[in-house]
Design a protein around this motif. Structure first.
Motif, mmCIF file in Angstrom:
data_model
loop_
_atom_site.group_PDB
_atom_site.id
_atom_site.type_symbol
_atom_site.label_atom_id
_atom_site.label_comp_id
_atom_site.label_asym_id
_atom_site.label_seq_id
_atom_site.Cartn_x
_atom_site.Cartn_y
_atom_site.Cartn_z
ATOM 1 N N LEU A 399 0.836 -1.199 0.000
ATOM 2 C CA LEU A 399 0.000 0.000 0.000
ATOM 3 C C LEU A 399 0.876 1.255 0.000
ATOM 4 O O LEU A 399 1.805 1.356 0.806
ATOM 5 C CB LEU A 399 -0.861 0.035 1.272
ATOM 6 N N ALA A 400 0.571 2.177 -0.886
ATOM 7 C CA ALA A 400 1.184 3.506 -0.808
ATOM 8 C C ALA A 400 0.048 4.470 -0.500
ATOM 9 O O ALA A 400 -0.843 4.679 -1.335
ATOM 10 C CB ALA A 400 1.866 3.869 -2.113
ATOM 11 N N LEU A 401 0.055 4.990 0.713
ATOM 12 C CA LEU A 401 -1.031 5.871 1.155
ATOM 13 C C LEU A 401 -0.512 7.302 1.050
ATOM 14 O O LEU A 401 0.317 7.728 1.844
ATOM 15 C CB LEU A 401 -1.435 5.501 2.585
ATOM 16 N N LYS A 402 -1.006 8.012 0.050
ATOM 17 C CA LYS A 402 -0.426 9.310 -0.296
ATOM 18 C C LYS A 402 -1.232 10.450 0.294
ATOM 19 O O LYS A 402 -2.420 10.588 0.005
ATOM 20 C CB LYS A 402 -0.368 9.462 -1.822
ATOM 21 N N SER A 403 -0.616 11.257 1.114
ATOM 22 C CA SER A 403 -1.273 12.478 1.568
ATOM 23 C C SER A 403 -1.650 13.293 0.352
ATOM 24 O O SER A 403 -0.894 13.352 -0.623
ATOM 25 C CB SER A 403 -0.312 13.304 2.432
ATOM 26 N N GLY A 404 -2.815 13.912 0.445
ATOM 27 C CA GLY A 404 -3.344 14.629 -0.713
ATOM 28 C C GLY A 404 -2.323 15.489 -1.420
ATOM 29 O O GLY A 404 -2.150 15.406 -2.636
ATOM 30 N N ASN A 405 -1.625 16.303 -0.649
ATOM 31 C CA ASN A 405 -0.774 17.310 -1.282
ATOM 32 C C ASN A 405 0.643 16.860 -1.556
ATOM 33 O O ASN A 405 1.475 17.670 -1.936
ATOM 34 C CB ASN A 405 -0.765 18.573 -0.417
ATOM 35 N N PHE A 406 0.940 15.588 -1.328
ATOM 36 C CA PHE A 406 2.312 15.123 -1.492
ATOM 37 C C PHE A 406 2.519 14.494 -2.866
ATOM 38 O O PHE A 406 1.587 14.039 -3.522
ATOM 39 C CB PHE A 406 2.657 14.085 -0.420
ATOM 40 N N GLY A 407 3.795 14.414 -3.232
ATOM 41 C CA GLY A 407 4.171 13.659 -4.429
ATOM 42 C C GLY A 407 4.304 14.525 -5.666
ATOM 43 O O GLY A 407 3.599 15.517 -5.844
ATOM 44 N N THR A 408 5.242 14.096 -6.534
ATOM 45 C CA THR A 408 5.443 14.794 -7.807
ATOM 46 C C THR A 408 4.315 14.408 -8.769
ATOM 47 O O THR A 408 3.619 13.404 -8.550
ATOM 48 C CB THR A 408 6.793 14.382 -8.416
#
Ligand SMILES: Nc1ncnc2c1ncn2[C@@H]1O[C@H](COP(=O)(O)OP(=O)(O)OP(=O)(O)O)[C@@H](O)[C@H]1O
Ligand SMILES: O=C(O)[C@@H](O)C(=O)CO
Length: 420
Positions: A399-408
């Motif tokens: 699982l990669a749980l991504k915070s809304g505002n994170f990531g390229t």
């Protein structure tokens, strides 16, 4: 156990768990408070992921205190209350009320509040929170579906949520290092302040704050301010960060579920569409009327021939979200979308999906609850604040749980390349 952490949402918990693991603490993340049968004996830190960011303040307090009690019983020497690096909350809470309750629980009358996370563009200067250099109230957070942030002055924001006097430890003290920060804490305490917003513009500031604050019974903030704690527990010695390497994942199909409407997620959805990933857009009004259901999405998924990842998203522009909320109400709209994504998630293992990216904290909470995941092992960092994780019991999932505002923008494309 050195540190027991209570996070107000799931992706926030993962963000903090990654920070602690990366800095050298053996860290386990649990979904909800740790269950009694979970063996925590080998852990230096446990991060309990609640879903308490936007529930009524009294419920958030009850859940946080229950988790605090379990962590304390499991041996936690210090507590950490993790909230969003964009200070997501309303005037009713829950950052102030939960901090109040945890201060009382720990029998202490002083803590700090620092959401800064420079690696993700969150800095605090003179008590004002900036997101990528833009004051919070001018950033995309002004349009957040559940917690629109319309004031950048965190002393003011927090003071509206608590009766405890809120003070400020500003940049000059932080820049001067741990001793000056400790002196500033003493000064603020003497002035009657019980919670201090602390400025931080860089990782060096965060490490200095960590050293100065490591003895506090309770700390509060984003994951950034936890950066210095592991070194403080090791008495200053730095830990070599493990390199981001491949991650063993269970064999199976891959899917992305996006319920976040943040600007970062919107860019990631756009990039995925442009890259030709099969996509299905969930329309919140259609979900509310029943014109579209989880079944519709699952039928669509079954019809996909490709072996690569598919994307199901409700991600929409601020104008679209506003229009939906005008019709359905803010919380109701959110719940309808979350319920549908959770229902879709429940069916995924049966369809052979074992590798999931989920975008959005509330969304991740709904999805992981539906999948009955109890606890997570923390893997390598995909982007700052977002690791791959693997379920520790129950269905075997990556699982990669991504915070809304994170990531390229290419997050939904590149994350898969780390899986073996
Ligand atoms: N099209 C839509 N219209 C209205 N609400 C929506 C829509 N799509 C998603 N939502 C709701 O918006 C909320 C988004 O919150 P979520 O926490 O998942 O994302 P985020 O706030 O961007 O991420 P994070 O909390 O990690 O910063 C959820 O409750 C979700 O159900
Ligand atoms: O701090 C952050 O920005 C994230 O960990 C988060 O809490 C998003 O939900």
């Amino acid at each position: 156990m050195k540190l027991g952490c209570i996070a107000d949402d799931l992706t926030g918990a993962t963000d903090l768990a990654l920070m602690l693991a990366r800095e050298g603490l053996r860290t386990i993340q649990t979904i909800g408070a740790p269950r009694p049968e979970l063996d925590l004996s080998g852990a230096d830190a446990v991060v309990a992921a609640l879903k308490s960011r936007t529930i009524p303040a009294m419920e958030a307090i009850d859940q946080s205190l229950a988790a605090a009690q379990i962590l304390r019983t499991a041996g936690a020497e210090h507590l950490f209350f993790k909230y969003c690096s964009t200070f997501d909350s309303t005037d009713e809470g829950n950052i102030g009320p939960v901090t109040d309750a945890l201060l009382t629980f720990t029998g202490s009358d002083f803590t700090l509040a620092c959401p800064a996370f420079p690696a993700n563009g969150r800095t605090v200067y003179k008590g004002h929170l900036f997101v990528n250099g833009v004051p919070l109230h001018e950033s995309s957070m002004k349009d957040h579906p559940l917690t629109p942030m319309r004031d950048s002055n965190l002393v003011r924001v927090l003071q509206r949520q608590t009766k405890r006097p809120v003070g400020l430890v500003a940049y000059e003290d932080v820049e001067a290092g741990p001793d000056a920060i400790r002196a500033a804490f003493a000064r603020e305490k003497a002035a009657g302040h019980q919670i201090v917003i602390v400025d931080a513009l860089s990782d060096d500031h965060l490490r200095a704050i960590g050293l100065a604050a490591a003895d506090l019974p309770l700390m509060t903030g984003g994951s950034g301010v936890a950066m210095g704690l592991p070194a403080a527990y090791r008495r200053g010695e730095r830990n070599a960060s493990p390199a981001s390497t491949g991650f063993d994942a269970p064999a199976g199909r891959s899917i992305i579920l996006a319920g976040s409407c943040s600007s970062a997620t919107r860019a990631q959805v756009k990039a995925a569409i442009e890259a030709g990933i099969p996509t299905l857009r969930l329309d919140a009004l259609d979900l509310a009327s029943g014109a579209m259901t989880a079944g519709t999405a699952l039928d669509w998924l079954n019809a996909q021939a490709t072996t690569g990842p598919a994307l199901i998203y409700s991600t929409a522009t601020p104008e679209e979200v506003q229009a939906v909320q005008n019709r359905l109400g803010r919380m109701n709209a959110g719940e309808i979308v979350e319920r549908t994504l959770a229902e879709i998630a429940k069916a995924l293992p049966g369809l052979g999906f074992t590798r999931l990216i989920v975008a959005g904290g509330e969304t991740s909470g709904a999805v992981v609850n539906a999948l009955d995941v109890d606890a997570l092992a923390i893997g390598p960092e995909i982007d700052p604040g977002v690791p791959w994780t693997r379920s520790l019991a129950g269905i075997d999932l990556a699982l990669a749980l991504k915070s809304g505002n994170f990531g390229t923008p290419d997050f939904f494309l590149k994350a898969w390349t780390m899986l073996r």
